[in-house]
Scaffold this motif. Structure first.
Motif, mmCIF file in Angstrom:
data_model
loop_
_atom_site.group_PDB
_atom_site.id
_atom_site.type_symbol
_atom_site.label_atom_id
_atom_site.label_comp_id
_atom_site.label_asym_id
_atom_site.label_seq_id
_atom_site.Cartn_x
_atom_site.Cartn_y
_atom_site.Cartn_z
ATOM 1 N N ASP A 1 0.836 -1.196 0.000
ATOM 2 C CA ASP A 1 0.000 0.000 0.000
ATOM 3 C C ASP A 1 0.873 1.249 0.000
ATOM 4 N N CYS B 1 1.964 -1.509 4.801
ATOM 5 C CA CYS B 1 1.708 -2.917 4.508
ATOM 6 C C CYS B 1 2.458 -3.345 3.244
ATOM 7 N N GLU C 1 -3.769 -9.562 5.469
ATOM 8 C CA GLU C 1 -5.084 -8.936 5.364
ATOM 9 C C GLU C 1 -4.989 -7.437 5.116
ATOM 10 N N CYS C 2 -3.922 -6.809 5.617
ATOM 11 C CA CYS C 2 -3.789 -5.359 5.436
ATOM 12 C C CYS C 2 -3.730 -4.971 3.960
ATOM 13 N N ASN D 1 -7.263 -4.645 2.850
ATOM 14 C CA ASN D 1 -7.985 -3.578 3.535
ATOM 15 C C ASN D 1 -7.461 -2.189 3.184
ATOM 16 N N SER D 2 -6.463 -2.110 2.325
ATOM 17 C CA SER D 2 -5.854 -0.832 1.962
ATOM 18 C C SER D 2 -6.706 -0.075 0.954
#
Length: 159
Positions: free
Chosen positions: A63, A67, A96-97, A100-101
């Motif tokens: 990201d 992350c 997971e990050c 979720n970015s």
């Protein structure tokens, strides 16, 4: 002679975008039973011609803030300049990050399969965009449920 690896940016095919969108939708559901991976297909040229042979590829998915996921694929077959890998299948689950970015980018490096050492960077970081369905699914627009619903915990409903 100066040898150059060339990655064709237009080769980031639709399936990577779909896979990222679907993978993010699968979070914490019965669909999320295996490691988080996504397919990646690309085109590789060497000195202006489609490459044929084996290469090692390094992928960095990030990201560009907090992350980052890095994975190396060895002895990837490139045929008529095209290759395909499953990112997340070597190193393990993509964190997971990444899913979720707000914005996710991919960087690629390449080297000949029979050599050790540094990877040649291909283009810059390229943004991975979600498909329109992912936007719709993320909003949960107009869900319809036929059958029973089991809910555990607090529920807030509006409208």
């Amino acid at each position: 002679m100066n040898n150059r690896w060339i990655f064709v940016p237009g080769a980031i095919l639709f399936d990577i975008i779909i896979a990222v969108a679907v993978s993010s939708l699968a979070e914490d559901t019965e669909l999320d039973t295996g490691p988080r991976v996504f397919p990646y297909r690309g085109v590789l040229e060497f000195n202006g011609a489609a490459f044929d042979g084996l290469v090692d590829l390094r992928f960095i998915v990030s990201d560009q803030a907090q992350c980052t996921f890095e994975e190396q694929h060895e002895d990837v077959t490139v045929s008529a300049g095209t290759f395909s890998v499953n990112i997340g299948s070597v190193q393990g689950d993509i964190p997971e990050c990444v899913f979720n970015s707000q914005a996710v980018f991919i960087q690629i490096g390449v080297r000949q399969a029979d050599q050790d050492g540094e990877y040649a960077a291909l283009t810059g970081a390229q943004r991975i965009y979600p498909v329109p369905f992912a936007y719709w699914a993320a909003e949960g627009s107009n869900f319809k449920i036929d059958g029973d619903v089991n809910i555990g915990g607090d529920v807030n409903a509006a409208g």
